[in-house]
Design an enzyme around this catalytic site. Structure first.
Site, PDB file in Angstrom:
ATOM      1  N   ARG A   9       1.581  -2.992 -13.942  1.00  0.00           N
ATOM      2  CA  ARG A   9       0.982  -2.174 -12.890  1.00  0.00           C
ATOM      3  C   ARG A   9      -0.404  -1.696 -13.278  1.00  0.00           C
ATOM      4  NH1 ARG A   9       3.308   0.820  -9.016  1.00  0.00           N
ATOM      5  NH2 ARG A   9       1.121   0.826  -8.459  1.00  0.00           N
ATOM      6  N   ARG A  65     -10.196 -13.958  -7.019  1.00  0.00           N
ATOM      7  CA  ARG A  65     -10.591 -15.375  -7.033  1.00  0.00           C
ATOM      8  C   ARG A  65     -11.930 -15.578  -7.749  1.00  0.00           C
ATOM      9  NH1 ARG A  65      -8.769 -14.758  -1.672  1.00  0.00           N
ATOM     10  NH2 ARG A  65      -6.634 -15.507  -1.505  1.00  0.00           N
ATOM     11  N   CYS A  76      -2.299  -9.321  -0.348  1.00  0.00           N
ATOM     12  CA  CYS A  76      -2.824  -7.979  -0.100  1.00  0.00           C
ATOM     13  C   CYS A  76      -1.990  -7.307   0.981  1.00  0.00           C
ATOM     14  CB  CYS A  76      -4.275  -8.027   0.353  1.00  0.00           C
ATOM     15  SG  CYS A  76      -5.408  -8.639  -0.891  1.00  0.00           S
ATOM     16  N   GLU A  79      -1.245   0.301   1.748  1.00  0.00           N
ATOM     17  CA  GLU A  79      -0.371   1.400   1.335  1.00  0.00           C
ATOM     18  C   GLU A  79       0.023   2.217   2.556  1.00  0.00           C
ATOM     19  OE1 GLU A  79       0.886   2.800  -1.641  1.00  0.00           O
ATOM     20  OE2 GLU A  79       0.242   0.973  -2.642  1.00  0.00           O
ATOM     21  N   ARG A  91      -4.244  -0.613  -5.675  1.00  0.00           N
ATOM     22  CA  ARG A  91      -3.125  -0.716  -6.621  1.00  0.00           C
ATOM     23  C   ARG A  91      -2.799  -2.192  -6.835  1.00  0.00           C
ATOM     24  NH1 ARG A  91      -2.181   3.997  -3.650  1.00  0.00           N
ATOM     25  NH2 ARG A  91      -1.525   5.792  -4.898  1.00  0.00           N
ATOM     26  N   TYR A 109      -4.715   2.440 -15.495  1.00  0.00           N
ATOM     27  CA  TYR A 109      -5.188   3.260 -14.386  1.00  0.00           C
ATOM     28  C   TYR A 109      -6.614   3.685 -14.696  1.00  0.00           C
ATOM     29  CZ  TYR A 109      -0.435   3.026 -12.850  1.00  0.00           C
ATOM     30  OH  TYR A 109       0.769   2.534 -12.418  1.00  0.00           O
ATOM     31  N   ARG A 117      -0.824   8.562 -12.982  1.00  0.00           N
ATOM     32  CA  ARG A 117       0.216   8.366 -13.986  1.00  0.00           C
ATOM     33  C   ARG A 117      -0.158   9.080 -15.278  1.00  0.00           C
ATOM     34  NH1 ARG A 117       4.152   4.389 -13.418  1.00  0.00           N
ATOM     35  NH2 ARG A 117       4.970   5.553 -15.192  1.00  0.00           N
TER      36      ARG A 117
END
Length: 122
Positions: A9, A65, A76, A79, A91, A109, A117
Site C-alpha cells: 500500500r 505507464r 483507476c 474513493e 492511493r 505514505y 498511517r
C-alpha cells in the site's frame, strides 16, 4: 518462505488538480514503494489506484505507464467521498509476488498522506 502474493500500500497527495503534478507525485510514490521493498518489475501482478473526487485531470495509471508499467494491469477508481476525509489524495495498492512476509513489507505514505498511517514506521 515460498513466494506469495502480497499487497503493498501507499498514498500521496497533490496541491492542485494538475496532470503534471499528479504524474510527478504518482511516479515518486511508486518509485519509493518499489525501492523500499526491493520490488522488481517482474514481481508486479497488478496495481489499483484510487483518487479522491477532486483529482480528475489525469489518471494515475497514465503516470505509471511513463515509468515502464504499461504491461502491468492498472486500474483507476474513485474513493468514496467520506465527509472530513483527506482531499487531493492518490492511493495505491500494488499486488506482487514476493518472498517477504507480510510484516516485512514497507508501506509508503508521502506528502500530507503521512498522517493517514501514523502507526507505520517511516
Amino acid at each position: 518462505m515460498p513466494s506469495a502474493v502480497r499487497a503493498l500500500r501507499g498514498a500521496t497527495t497533490c496541491d492542485v488538480d494538475d496532470p503534471a503534478q499528479i504524474t510527478e507525485r504518482t511516479v515518486a510514490l511508486l518509485e519509493e514503494m518499489f525501492a523500499r521493498n526491493g520490488v522488481d518489475h517482474d514481481h508486479l501482478i497488478s496495481i489499483l489506484f484510487t483518487t479522491t473526487p477532486d483529482l480528475v485531470s489525469t489518471f494515475p495509471a497514465t503516470a505509471a505507464r511513463t515509468i515502464g508499467l504499461g504491461d502491468v494491469p492498472l486500474l483507476c477508481a474513485q474513493e468514496i467521498p467520506v465527509p472530513g476525509s483527506m482531499s487531493m489524495c492518490i492511493r495505491v495498492m500494488a499486488h506482487l509476488e514476493t518472498d517477504r512476509a507480510r510484516s516485512e513489507l514497507h508501506h509508503v505514505y508521502l506528502e500530507h498522506a503521512v498522517s493517514l498511517r501514523d502507526d507505520l514506521p517511516s
